[in-house]
Design a protein around this motif. Sequence first.
Motif, PDB file in Angstrom:
ATOM      1  N   HIS A  69       0.758  -1.038   0.155  1.00  0.00           N
ATOM      2  CA  HIS A  69      -0.206  -0.059  -0.029  1.00  0.00           C
ATOM      3  C   HIS A  69       0.927   1.623   0.378  1.00  0.00           C
ATOM      4  CE1 HIS A  69      -3.457  -3.100   0.802  1.00  0.00           C
ATOM      5  NE2 HIS A  69      -4.098  -1.808   0.076  1.00  0.00           N
ATOM      6  N   LEU A  72       1.013   1.599  -3.269  1.00  0.00           N
ATOM      7  CA  LEU A  72       1.068   2.083  -3.745  1.00  0.00           C
ATOM      8  C   LEU A  72       0.790   3.333  -3.574  1.00  0.00           C
ATOM      9  CD1 LEU A  72      -2.384   1.438  -5.372  1.00  0.00           C
ATOM     10  CD2 LEU A  72      -3.139   1.857  -3.433  1.00  0.00           C
ATOM     11  N   ARG A  75       2.459   5.175  -6.495  1.00  0.00           N
ATOM     12  CA  ARG A  75       2.686   5.161  -7.622  1.00  0.00           C
ATOM     13  C   ARG A  75       1.749   5.871  -8.252  1.00  0.00           C
ATOM     14  NH1 ARG A  75       4.868   0.574 -10.558  1.00  0.00           N
ATOM     15  NH2 ARG A  75       6.690  -0.154  -8.861  1.00  0.00           N
ATOM     16  N   ILE A  76       0.248   6.362  -7.004  1.00  0.00           N
ATOM     17  CA  ILE A  76      -0.741   6.814  -7.420  1.00  0.00           C
ATOM     18  C   ILE A  76       0.181   8.237  -7.954  1.00  0.00           C
ATOM     19  CG2 ILE A  76      -2.288   7.892  -6.702  1.00  0.00           C
ATOM     20  CD1 ILE A  76      -3.724   5.311  -5.852  1.00  0.00           C
ATOM     21  N   GLU A 107      -5.817   5.284 -10.638  1.00  0.00           N
ATOM     22  CA  GLU A 107      -5.940   4.047  -9.304  1.00  0.00           C
ATOM     23  C   GLU A 107      -5.934   2.809  -9.973  1.00  0.00           C
ATOM     24  OE1 GLU A 107      -8.878   4.644  -6.829  1.00  0.00           O
ATOM     25  OE2 GLU A 107      -7.951   6.877  -6.831  1.00  0.00           O
ATOM     26  N   GLU A 108      -6.889   2.315 -11.235  1.00  0.00           N
ATOM     27  CA  GLU A 108      -6.147   1.119 -11.889  1.00  0.00           C
ATOM     28  C   GLU A 108      -4.904   1.231 -11.903  1.00  0.00           C
ATOM     29  OE1 GLU A 108      -8.747  -0.735 -11.796  1.00  0.00           O
ATOM     30  OE2 GLU A 108     -10.482   0.317 -10.525  1.00  0.00           O
ATOM     31  N   SER A 111      -2.563   0.361  -8.919  1.00  0.00           N
ATOM     32  CA  SER A 111      -3.490  -0.811  -8.191  1.00  0.00           C
ATOM     33  C   SER A 111      -2.173  -2.241  -8.630  1.00  0.00           C
ATOM     34  CB  SER A 111      -4.531  -0.669  -7.912  1.00  0.00           C
ATOM     35  OG  SER A 111      -4.900  -0.608  -8.680  1.00  0.00           O
ATOM     36  N   ARG A 112      -2.308  -2.187  -9.825  1.00  0.00           N
ATOM     37  CA  ARG A 112      -2.085  -2.890 -10.525  1.00  0.00           C
ATOM     38  C   ARG A 112      -0.880  -4.771 -10.232  1.00  0.00           C
ATOM     39  NH1 ARG A 112       2.005   0.230 -12.974  1.00  0.00           N
ATOM     40  NH2 ARG A 112       4.034  -0.655 -13.222  1.00  0.00           N
ATOM     41  N   ILE A 114      -0.401  -4.482  -6.615  1.00  0.00           N
ATOM     42  CA  ILE A 114      -1.048  -6.296  -5.660  1.00  0.00           C
ATOM     43  C   ILE A 114      -2.801  -5.590  -5.449  1.00  0.00           C
ATOM     44  CG2 ILE A 114       0.287  -3.852  -3.345  1.00  0.00           C
ATOM     45  CD1 ILE A 114      -2.028  -2.380  -3.587  1.00  0.00           C
ATOM     46  N   ALA A 115      -3.391  -5.995  -6.893  1.00  0.00           N
ATOM     47  CA  ALA A 115      -4.636  -6.186  -7.394  1.00  0.00           C
ATOM     48  C   ALA A 115      -4.533  -7.385  -8.082  1.00  0.00           C
ATOM     49  CB  ALA A 115      -4.843  -5.027  -8.325  1.00  0.00           C
ATOM     50  N   LYS A 287      -9.364  -7.235 -11.999  1.00  0.00           N
ATOM     51  CA  LYS A 287      -8.934  -6.225 -12.350  1.00  0.00           C
ATOM     52  C   LYS A 287      -7.381  -5.524 -13.445  1.00  0.00           C
ATOM     53  CE  LYS A 287      -9.850  -5.057  -8.164  1.00  0.00           C
ATOM     54  NZ  LYS A 287     -11.203  -3.750  -7.703  1.00  0.00           N
ATOM     55  N   HIS A 291      -7.723  -2.875 -15.847  1.00  0.00           N
ATOM     56  CA  HIS A 291      -6.073  -2.539 -15.494  1.00  0.00           C
ATOM     57  C   HIS A 291      -6.166  -2.096 -16.958  1.00  0.00           C
ATOM     58  CE1 HIS A 291      -1.409  -2.030 -16.722  1.00  0.00           C
ATOM     59  NE2 HIS A 291      -1.872  -1.687 -15.998  1.00  0.00           N
TER      60      HIS A 291
END
Length: 529
Positions: A69, A72, A75-76, A107-108, A111-112, A114-115, A287, A291
Amino acid sequence: MKSKPAYLTLLLALLHGVAGITILVISSWFIAISAIAPVGFNYVIPAVVIRALALLRIASGYASMWVGHNDLLARIAGVRLRVFRQLENSKITDKAFTTEALAQHTEELASRWIAWIAPLSNITFIFTNLCVVAVWFNLPSTSFLITLFAIWLVAVVVQGLGALNIAKRVTTENKAFRQQSADFLNCSAIWHLNKAMNNMPKEEGRHVINSVPSADRVWRQQTTQKDKALRASWWFQGAAFFAVVLVMSGAVSPISDFSYMPIAIVVPMILMAAPDWAGAAFHSITKFAQHKQSAKALKNLKTSPIKLLERTELHHSLTLSGYTAKNRRLPLVSATFPATGIVCISGPSGCGKSSLLQSIAGVLPSTGIKEVDGMRIPDGLITNWRYVEQEPIVLSGSVSSNLDPAGMGIPLDDMTNLLAQLGLEALLPLSMWVGKAGRTLSGGERKRLALARAILSHAKVLLVDEPFEGLDVTTQHKVCEVLNRYAANHLILVASHVTPSALNVSSTLLLEEARMDNLCAGQHAIRLP
């Protein structure tokens, strides 16, 4: 350096998964061996190993979440900065693609890890190695484990292909809903007419105003996406349980294997638990589809480039010849403006006041000739001229960040003094947060905040659109005093339906739909053809 946290997240996720499956293997063996263990069998060592693995699994799980996180969030920020750089010197032409859509897609993308990368890698790694180990040690019922792995791979691919198509439809429906919402909200001033029109006979114009936009189609597509992932998970669970039934019924191996060979219980236990640790892949692949769709949407942003012009100093005059905004059915303007003073541009609604200001500033393309001190200026956004729009943009931040969005180091005293002169003492202290997009501010406060921002940037030419609209007489007087002082050394073009007597207008330009004339006897009028 930036990828290290992501790789660490992946390694921790793998450790978490391997620890979990190892606990399952040892526990199943421990259960089986306990039934046939001789007297004196040491039960402590397996129990200690299982407890240690459980602690390792818990620790790696929490560590993976913490590192993932943090990665994340970083990266966002990075993805959004890249999007903003993509939009630099460009203008978004698709109004339906709002800031909220930008936030969702970024966000998509961010979050790649951890998603879907970490979960899919984890499951693939574990499943592959389980099959290899089972073959290596020639465990009973290994063929069922390999078959289930093949079923899982096929199901993931099929689910992924379907998810890509649904993700595309979700983006399309979401975009349509945003456009409908924007159009509906823009009609807020005439909502009260809806009831009256509904009471009219149908032939006289009933239901002229569109109904309230509904997100039902968006919701249905999203629900379909979740249902498909859940359905794939159920089918996989059914296949796994069917394999367990075949193994335990003795259809493949004799039941005696489980009595005299405790290791034989390992594969059935793995098959039974497979839906829990491998079924998550079907939601992760969804997800992945989102993405891919978000990456495509951001890559294909509809923008129009804005050419930037170097600082343009105005020393003598600004001359327009046969000038107007491009692709607009507006009258041509031919006029000369002095280097200092206030020029009031007036005329009925729709005559092109706002378009003229925007084209002079370079926000809109233009036709005709624009000259500064006798030198022709091409189309483009002039960096040291400022256009203050009717509905200004307010950032979701503090007052000071709105007054100095570029971080130019404007003195705080200058900000405070100017706000007080404009009657914006309610916005002090400068650290006060103005709410999301300035929604807590009134329309008049937003206008004056934007005007203060333009003045603090020391714009050489100030083009102000309807600065007095929605202001009381006292506040209008304060705004006039600020503009009068600034006009002593700068040119200010004001487009307004209202011209307060306190405003020191040096000349007036009248725009009409059919013609343009000079106006205001006693002032320096601009002669137009």
